[in-house]
Every structure is written in C-alpha cells, then in structure tokens.
Design a protein around this motif. Structure first.
Motif, short mmCIF file in Angstrom:
data_model
loop_
_atom_site.label_atom_id
_atom_site.label_comp_id
_atom_site.label_asym_id
_atom_site.label_seq_id
_atom_site.Cartn_x
_atom_site.Cartn_y
_atom_site.Cartn_z
N PHE A 1 -25.73 -9.36 -11.99
CA PHE A 1 -27.07 -8.33 -12.11
C PHE A 1 -26.43 -7.02 -12.23
O PHE A 1 -27.60 -6.95 -11.45
N GLY A 2 -25.00 -6.88 -13.16
CA GLY A 2 -25.73 -5.34 -13.29
C GLY A 2 -26.28 -4.10 -12.47
O GLY A 2 -27.10 -3.03 -12.86
N THR A 3 -25.27 -4.13 -11.16
CA THR A 3 -25.71 -3.06 -10.40
C THR A 3 -24.03 -2.17 -10.41
O THR A 3 -23.48 -2.45 -10.59
N ASN A 4 -24.30 -1.55 -8.80
CA ASN A 4 -23.08 -0.18 -9.17
C ASN A 4 -22.87 0.14 -7.89
O ASN A 4 -22.83 1.11 -6.69
N HIS A 5 -22.41 -1.34 -7.14
CA HIS A 5 -22.47 -1.52 -5.47
C HIS A 5 -20.86 -0.48 -5.20
O HIS A 5 -20.15 -1.02 -5.32
N SER A 6 -20.92 -0.36 -4.16
CA SER A 6 -19.29 0.39 -3.05
C SER A 6 -20.27 0.24 -1.96
O SER A 6 -20.99 0.39 -0.64
N THR A 7 -18.87 -0.17 -1.18
CA THR A 7 -18.52 0.07 0.25
C THR A 7 -18.90 1.56 0.45
O THR A 7 -18.66 1.36 2.14
N ASP A 8 -18.74 2.20 0.29
CA ASP A 8 -19.15 3.44 0.01
C ASP A 8 -20.31 3.29 1.05
O ASP A 8 -20.79 4.65 1.59
N TYR A 9 -22.27 2.75 0.63
CA TYR A 9 -22.61 2.72 0.83
C TYR A 9 -23.00 1.04 1.30
O TYR A 9 -23.88 0.83 0.20
N PHE A 10 -22.61 0.73 2.34
CA PHE A 10 -23.05 -0.18 2.75
C PHE A 10 -24.60 -0.68 2.90
O PHE A 10 -25.03 -2.26 2.12
N GLU A 11 -25.47 -0.15 2.86
CA GLU A 11 -26.81 -0.62 3.32
C GLU A 11 -27.68 -0.26 2.34
O GLU A 11 -28.27 -1.57 2.04
N GLY A 12 -27.28 -0.29 0.89
CA GLY A 12 -27.91 -0.66 -0.27
C GLY A 12 -27.06 -1.86 -1.07
O GLY A 12 -28.30 -2.51 -1.18
N PHE A 13 -26.19 -2.46 -0.68
CA PHE A 13 -26.16 -3.31 -0.86
C PHE A 13 -26.45 -4.20 -0.54
O PHE A 13 -26.53 -5.68 -0.07
N PHE A 14 -26.25 -4.43 1.37
CA PHE A 14 -27.11 -4.96 2.64
C PHE A 14 -28.97 -5.30 1.53
O PHE A 14 -29.37 -6.33 1.60
N SER A 15 -29.49 -4.61 1.44
CA SER A 15 -30.16 -4.41 1.20
C SER A 15 -30.63 -5.34 -0.09
O SER A 15 -31.78 -5.65 -0.70
N ASP A 16 -29.48 -4.40 -1.14
CA ASP A 16 -30.34 -5.52 -2.28
C ASP A 16 -30.22 -6.84 -2.52
O ASP A 16 -30.46 -8.16 -3.22
N VAL A 17 -29.29 -7.16 -1.32
CA VAL A 17 -28.80 -9.19 -1.01
C VAL A 17 -29.97 -9.94 -0.76
O VAL A 17 -30.60 -11.01 -0.32
N SER A 18 -31.02 -8.97 0.36
CA SER A 18 -31.93 -9.23 1.14
C SER A 18 -32.90 -9.84 0.46
O SER A 18 -33.71 -10.18 0.53
N LYS A 19 -33.01 -8.18 -1.20
CA LYS A 19 -34.55 -8.85 -1.86
C LYS A 19 -33.78 -9.87 -3.11
O LYS A 19 -34.40 -10.66 -3.24
#
Length: 930
Positions: free
Chosen positions: A561-579
């Motif tokens: 998806f051309g994103t930049n997630h890591s487990t350092d900021y789990f909430e960002g990944f969670f939010s993007d998965v939801s969207k």
C-alpha cells in the motif's frame, strides 16, 4: 378529479391535527408565512424580552437578514440557539425560536397548500409550524400511489424549492395512508434507507397515517422529538433523527435517573446504533440539575478511530485518546465540564491516584454510562468505583447481555450488576425493520476423523496438532481463495477470517502469502494482533516473538500500500487497517483480514459481508463476531455470510435463540441451499401424491382433498421463494423435479380455489367449509419483480411518438398482466388494460402518463361508486365519504353506514353487508402499492 383523493386525505389530516390542538391557519404564500412568523415572535417575547415594544420594520428586517435562507444545517443551529438582536435604541434582546426545555409551551399551527415560486412554482401539502417556523413538512399521496413517489417529490422540492424559512424544516413525514415514514432534512443527498418507521415501546410499528399522526405528531411529542431527539452532527454538517427504539431507551434512562436511585441497562442488538443512543442519553442527563457529572465509559480497545469519529459527531473534541490521567482529573475538577468521555482504564487510574479532586465525588450524584457493559472487566472496575462514588448510578448498553447461560467468570449476569433491563430491541426486530441483515451460515468439515477420533473430541481437546496441521491450513486457505469472489460478489465486499490464536493467524497469513507467490490469487491479505512484551516461549524450537512477526506483516503491508508502518506506533497501523477494510477500490482495500480477537467487536463496515471462522465461539462472542457482517448496504448484500470451519451449529442456534429471546431462529438464520432443496423435493412428492398433474386438481371433489392440495402447494411455494435467493437455483425439471410451466399451472389451480372461497364470502354464503380454516397466504405467490409499481414504471416509459413501439410495449404489458402473481396487480389488471388500450393512444407527446393514469383511475372509481350507489339505493356522496374514512383510518363506522339505509331489518342487514364488502374491495383495488 385527479387530486380529489389527496385533497380529501389532506383534509382528514388537517382536521385530526386541529382536534389535537393545532391552530389551523390560512397561509398560502411566503409573504403570509413571514408575516405570521413576525407576529408570533412579537407575541412570544412581548412581555419580557421586548418590554411591550414590538419589533420595528428595521429590527425585523435585520433579524431576517441574519436567519433567513441559510443552509438546513445552519438553520438547525439557529433554531436551537438564542438569537441576539440589537434594537434600534442600541439595546440587545435575546430571541429564542424554539423552547427546547418546555416543549408544550411552543405555539403549534398547521396550514396546507402553501404556494411558492422558487426555481419552479410548487404547492406543499401540509405544513406544521412551531412558533411560526415550518419545522415539519407532510407530503401525502393518495392510496394507490407508492410511498416512494412522496419521497421523490420531497427530493424535487429540496432541490428546486424549500428556500427561505422552509430551510428550517427539521423532519419530513411521507405517507399514502397505509405506509408512513419520517426522516430528517439535510443539505446533502437523502437515501431512502434514511426513512424510518415509527413504533410503540414494544417495537410494534405504527404504520397507518391516522395512528401515526395521533402519536408522533401530538404537539408536545413532535416538539420534544425536534428538541431532544435530533442530533446536530457537527462533523458531517447535517442533522439526524433518532429511531423510535432509541427514543424509548433514552426516555427510560432519564426517567430512572431522575426519579429513582436504581441502575439499569439497555439491550439493543449489535448494529442498531447504540453509540448514538448512549451518547444522547449522556448528553441529556449532563444538562439536568442535581447531576454533578455524567461519565461515559468505554473500553480502551474499543476507542479506535471509528468510535472517536462517532463521538465527535455529537460533541466536538469530546474524547481524549491519550493515556494521560491528568487530563481526566482536570475535567473532573472543572464544574463546566458536565459530560466526560473516557476509558475504563483511565478512570480506574484516577481513583487509584488519590488526588484531592476525587474527594468531592464521594457523595455527589454521578451518572456512569457504560458502553459494551457485558464485558467482564467492568465487573472488576465496578467494585472500585462503587467504593469511591457512593451516590453513583450505572446504566449499561449492550447488544449481547450476560445471562445464566453465558454468565461471566465470576458467576454474574448483566442484571446482577445493572439490575433491570429498561428497554430491548432485539436482532429479530432490527432485521424486520431493515436496520441489520440476517445471517447465512455454512458449516464446512475440515478433516475426516478416524473411527476413534471424532471432531467433537478434537474440538474439546483443542490440540494444535489437529487444528494447525499444515494440510488443514492449506486446505482451508484454498477453499477461501476458491470461493472468495462468489461470497464477496466478485470482490465488491471484503472478508475477515477469525482464528483461535496468534500462531494460527501467522500460519494462515503465511499460507495466503505462499499461495499468492504461486499465482493462486491476487487478494490483499493481512493480519493484526497485539503482542506481549515478555511472551512465554515455551522453549519452542525456532520461536519468533509475535512483535517480530507483526513487523514482517507490516513490512509486507507497506510494500503493498506504499505506507510506512511499524510496531513502534501500533495505533497508526490499527487505524489504517480499519480504513482499508472499508474501502471499495480494488488495490486500495484489504480483501481479507485475519484476526484473533481484534475487530470482532465494535468494528462497523458496510463493505464487510463475509466472516470465515476457525475458532470456537459461543454466546455473546459468537453474535458479536457474526454481527460484523450484517450492516445494511445494497440489494447485492442480502445477508451476512458466515463460513464455519468448526462445528458451531449448536452454539450458533443457542446464541441466536438467547439473543432473539425466542426459540425460532428462522428470522435470523437462513437455511442452506441443500436444506431448502431437500424440503422442496419432499414437498413436491407430497403434492404429486395428492394431484399428480394440475388437471387432476379439478377431480378433487372432497373439500378435505382440496384442503390438502392447498396446504401442500402453499408450503411448496414458500420453499421456492427461498430457493430463488440462491445463486445455485435453476428452474428446470432436472434440478427441481418440476418445470416452470407445470408449476404455473398448479398455481392457477391454487388461485382458483382461493377465488372460490373469496367469492362465497363476498356473496354472504354462510355455508361452513373446511377451506375457510385455511390461510391461503396469497402473499407467497407474489413475484419479486412483477408488481403494480413495476407495471406502472413500464407504462410511464411508453413511447407516445412511435405508434409501432408503443403497440409492442402494450402487448408486453398485457402478457405480464395475464400471468400476474401480485394479488393487487390482479385487482388492478382490468383498469390498467383499459387505460393502455383506450387512453394511452390518445395522449400527446410530453403528457405525464402516470398523472393521466391516476386521473383515469379516480374517474373510474367515482363511476363505480356512483353505479353501486344507484343499484343499492344508497347516497353516493355518503358512500364516497365512508370509503375515504376507511382508506384513512381502516375503520367502518357502523352507525354512519346505517344512517343511509332504508327498508326492513332483513333488507338493511343484507344491504349493510354488501356495502361493507364493496368498501373493502374498493380500498383494496384502489389501495396503495410499493
């Protein structure tokens, strides 16, 4: 004549409203509307605010410049706020346009046929004015016109008219006497799914216009509805109206909070809008004197971006997502902060902090609203809150309460903590009202056990050796890939796979990744789970920490998806998965999400339609998980698909039974195609035993045999309706055991018997017959497509220019009428035939064909009434009036009918029966359709 019935209906409504306390006023244009508004503003404020000095022309003009012709959203805000007017002498006065606290102290008026010249000239049916502002617009259609036409007319008015003070309309009511709905006004597009039924406290619909007017439009009730039970959505800039069950739930909580010290809970099924209901209750209670604070508690894991957005629609910046307890303590210490939204965990920390600000709450009245109150962790926290907040009340909201069968680990049910269930709206109610979908559940066997190893045994021991066998994981992966397009309608929707553990989630993720690399699918598959900082390795060989695994998953996600997630900021990944689970564009959406527990509660997406299950679920967990799939979307999503790779049949039936409060799960669960097909085959055998061919039905001389045929065919037709909803359906003799034409021939015999029974009743034959005991259930014979509305749509498309094309279309309509399934279409068939054969050929290009049909129908109806009245020597005007009353209220006043009769007792009694039958037939023949 074309408007006579609607005009009569208008008068019925006006008379009823006038009898209910509305002042009937004669306002026919915008100028009169504005003048009436000015008079009422002066009247309501003359003593106190205006100090006996009415508004001058300049003052009123300044006010109108500020408040007139705004958007619907801005008008809704102005309506609910105090307006500050600077007078000519430089003093300021505060004007309120609606008394939102004391609803009955507003001024209620009603008018009709207000004529406006906006983009186009229009006349509105019935307008309810509160304090001189048009706040409710009622659009009526005669019985015989689909309610959707009233909706379409309102949409035309919204685009072309409804300017000036008409921007203050808060609610639309549309009706064709038998069907009545309400919905909120908007600056944006309004979907037909936004129309709501009104109902009573027991969730029984109030559909007929007369009853709706008497209940919903009672002056104090409608003012309360607008004042209290509408939401000004600040985020999306539109206004919302609560559904009836939401209104009743809030009412019950307010009553219990203000009149008692008792607790309670609301049981509203998952997907029915509990967030809005619970927040509205919180908001109203926070404005009540005597209540120090209202604290809305949610679990931390439910407070995702979706929940945050929902809350902020109702009150901007109402939720603090940080883990900082200091902000909560500051809110608790601020007397102006009456409503606080926080997490269970943060409140628990505030209590443990021992901060002095908490001391004031030991004896003050505080209301706690608990979201998802069936959760076990609230039981633990409840004890610490109760110890500190000694004068608190607790109100819970849940779609899946805890009962004796599914009580929590400490042995308590929801009622043990919260006491009485104050209001319920169950899944069967929501499915009936179209607020959620039912479920279609498939059960797939995933291995062939040996004789000494049953699947039930394997399920009980739950060993990784069996459930996580690579062959089994690969088999299920291939099954999902093979059926994905079919279940999700060629990828129009998304799916989730829920599994027993994180290792299983990882195993499935790797299986799908491998299959994609081998070119077996092009699905975007990901997984999400939480990890522990200090996981127990169990001394496993090749152990990899779940955080490391999740980082690998995120790396794949970033590449896709051309994103930049890591487990350092789990909430960002969670939010993007939801969207991305809610997106529809291929390549930009997640096609399949693998989860353990996350996303199985609280996550709402209309684009999710399939849940694959490879874990043991029961009771509330099962319903919560299944309910991720049943949000209403479009006709291509008739139900939520559930595919179980474990034997969850018993658990599913138990859960549905508990949370539907009934032993009948049919309204919630769809049977499998194979089950329906087997039932059809059995029913067909029974039918052939009674009458091997359609012609043999005529030889059934004994009424007991005729009754057996009716019951057998009725059951067969019921099953056929269900079979038609499946993609596998084929109406062939090879597939069903009967071809379509033979079935139609049987149907004709069935209808013939129905018509014989009806004819006997219509002629007053008192002969007792066994067929009288049968509900023929003609409704089951209705074709899903060919009904009155379908035919009217075809008629409206007739080409008035091309005689050849018109003739072809008329012949096609005749064919459809000759094999009409719809009961009301059969009643109207002769009328429609006469119209298309006699009237349509005479119409000129540009003529509104629908309008001409209704004119023809009205004239024909009048002629029928006149002819019948002459035959029975009964006053035609009287008869027409009684028919109109019956169409409106559903009642025939015997005393009124009898006044028009003459002759001896026997003659009058016979005449009365015939007239009643005629009235009912006329209402059915010229009645509403959709």
């Amino acid at each position: 004549m074309a408007y006579q019935s609607e005009y009569a209906l208008e008068n019925e409504v006006l008379n009823q409203l006038e009898n209910m306390g509305y002042e009937r006023v004669n306002i026919r244009d915008n100028e009169a509307l504005i003048q009436n508004f000015r008079e009422i503003v002066n009247e309501r404020h003359i003593d106190k605010e205006l100090k006996h000095k009415p508004l001058s022309d300049r003052e009123f003009e300044r006010m109108m410049t500020d408040i007139n012709g705004k958007s619907v959203f801005d008008s809704a805000r102005i309506l609910r706020d105090k307006y500050t007017l600077k007078r000519d002498d430089e003093s300021s006065v505060h004007i309120d346009f609606l008394n939102t606290e004391k609803w009955c102290q507003n001024k209620f008026q009603v008018t009709n046929q207000v004529s406006v010249q906006d983009k186009y000239k229009s006349r509105y049916d019935v307008t309810i004015l509160i304090n001189g502002l048009p706040l409710v617009q009622i659009e009526l259609k005669r019985s015989g016109v689909a309610i959707s036409e009233a909706f379409n007319q309102v949409e035309r008015y919204r685009k072309q008219n409804f300017t000036g003070l008409f921007r203050y309309i808060q609610l639309f009511v549309i009706s064709n006497k038998m069907e009545t709905r309400y919905y909120a006004n908007s600056d944006k597009q309004i979907l037909k799914s936004h129309m709501f039924y009104w109902s009573n406290e027991k969730n029984e619909r109030i559909n007929r216009l007369e009853q709706f007017v008497g209940d919903f439009l009672e002056p104090c009730q409608i003012a309360k509805m607008i004042s209290r039970y509408m939401i000004v959505n600040e985020t999306d800039k539109f206004i919302m109206a609560l559904r009836p069950y939401q209104v009743y739930a809030v009412e019950k909580i307010i009553e219990r909070a203000l009149e008692t010290n008792n607790n309670g809970y609301i049981w509203h099924t998952t997907g029915s809008g509990k967030t809005l209901t619970s927040f509205k209750a919180s908001q109203i209670l926070s404005n009540q004197s005597g209540i120090k604070k209202v604290i809305f508690l949610v679990d931390r894991k439910d407070l995702d971006s979706q929940t945050l957005a929902e809350f902020n629609k109702f009150q901007q910046d109402s939720v603090d997502l940080t883990d900082n307890t200091q902000k909560l303590l500051k809110q608790l210490g601020n007397p102006m902060s009456r409503l606080i939204v926080t997490t269970i965990q943060k409140m628990s920390n505030a209590i443990k902090s021992g901060h002095s600000v908490m001391d004031q709450y030991e004896d003050e009245k505080v209301i706690f609203i608990i979201d998802e109150c069936h959760r076990t962790q609230f039981g633990d926290m409840h004890r610490s809150i109760r110890q500190h907040f000694k004068n608190a009340q607790y109100f819970g909201f849940t779609g899946t309460p805890r009962f004796e069968e599914n009580k929590s680990q400490d042995g308590r049910a929801t009622a043990d903590i919260f006491g009485k269930c104050l209001h319920h709206y169950l899944i069967k109610d929501a499915i009936r009202d179209g607020n959620v979908l039912g479920f279609s559940v498939d059960y797939a066997r995933t291995f062939n056990p040996k004789e000494d190893l049953s699947e039930e045994y394997v399920k009980d021991i739950d060993t990784a050796e069996i459930w996580m066998a690579p062959e089994r994981i690969n088999q299920i992966t291939e099954h999902i890939i093979h059926n994905y397009n079919k279940k999700t309608i060629q990828g129009k929707y998304t799916a989730m796979l829920t599994v027993q553990s994180i290792p299983m989630a990882v195993a499935y993720y790797n299986a799908f990744k491998k299959a994609k690399a081998e070119g077996k699918h092009q699905l975007n598959v990901t997984t999400i789970f939480t990890y522990g900082s200090n996981e127990d390795t169990h001394e496993e060989e090749n152990y990899v920490h779940s955080r490391e695994v999740l980082d690998e998953v995120m790396a794949d996600f970033n590449q896709t998806f051309g994103t930049n997630h890591s487990t350092d900021y789990f909430e960002g990944f969670f939010s993007d998965v939801s969207k991305k689970m809610k997106r529809v564009t291929p390549g930009e959406k997640i096609d399949l999400l693998i989860v353990v527990n996350m996303f199985l509660t609280g996550f709402d997406s209309k684009k999710l339609n399939t849940l694959y299950v490879d874990k043991n679920l029961q009771y509330h967990d099962l319903i919560q998980a299944y309910s991720r799939t049943n949000r209403v979307e479009a006709e291509t999503k008739p139900y939520g698909n559930i595919v179980c790779y474990r034997d969850l049949k018993q658990q599913t039936d138990e859960a549905i039974s508990i949370f539907s409060d009934t032993d009948d799960t049919d309204t919630v669960l769809s049977r499998s195609y194979e089950e329906y097909l087997a039932a059809f085959e059995d029913g067909l055998k029974q039918l052939y035993l009674i009458a091997p061919t359609p012609d043999r039905v005529d030889q059934l001389e004994r009424e007991d045999d005729q009754k057996a045929f009716v019951l057998a065919f009725r059951e067969l037709a019921n099953v056929l309706l269900m079979l038609k909803t499946f993609e596998d359906f084929e109406f062939t003799k090879a597939h069903l055991g009967i071809d379509e034409q033979t079935f139609e021939d049987y149907k004709g015999k069935y209808r013939h018997l129905y018509d014989l029974v009806k004819k006997r009743h219509d002629t007053g034959d008192e002969k007792v017959s066994v067929l009288d005991d049968i509900d023929f259930n003609i409704e089951i014979m209705r074709n899903d497509t060919i009904n009155v509305q379908y035919i009217m749509d075809l008629i409206s498309q007739l080409d008035l220019d091309d005689v050849h094309e018109q003739e072809k279309a008329r012949k096609e309509i005749h064919k459809l009428l000759n094999k009409a399934d719809d009961d009301q279409l059969r009643l109207k068939a002769d009328l429609i035939r006469q119209f298309i054969d006699k009237i349509v050929p005479t119409l000129r290009k540009g003529t509104d064909i629908n309008e001409m049909y209704y004119k023809f129908e009205d004239e024909t109806k009048s002629e029928e009434i006149q002819t019948f009245a002459e035959e029975k020597a009964y006053p035609s005007e009287w008869l027409g009036s009684i028919i109109e009353e019956y169409e409106y209220s559903g009642n025939i006043n015997k005393d009124t009918l009898d006044k028009g009769l003459d002759g001896g007792l026997f003659i009058r009694r016979k005449k009365s029966k015939e007239i009643k039958s005629f009235i009912i037939d006329m209402a059915r023949k010229y009645g509403n359709f959709e």
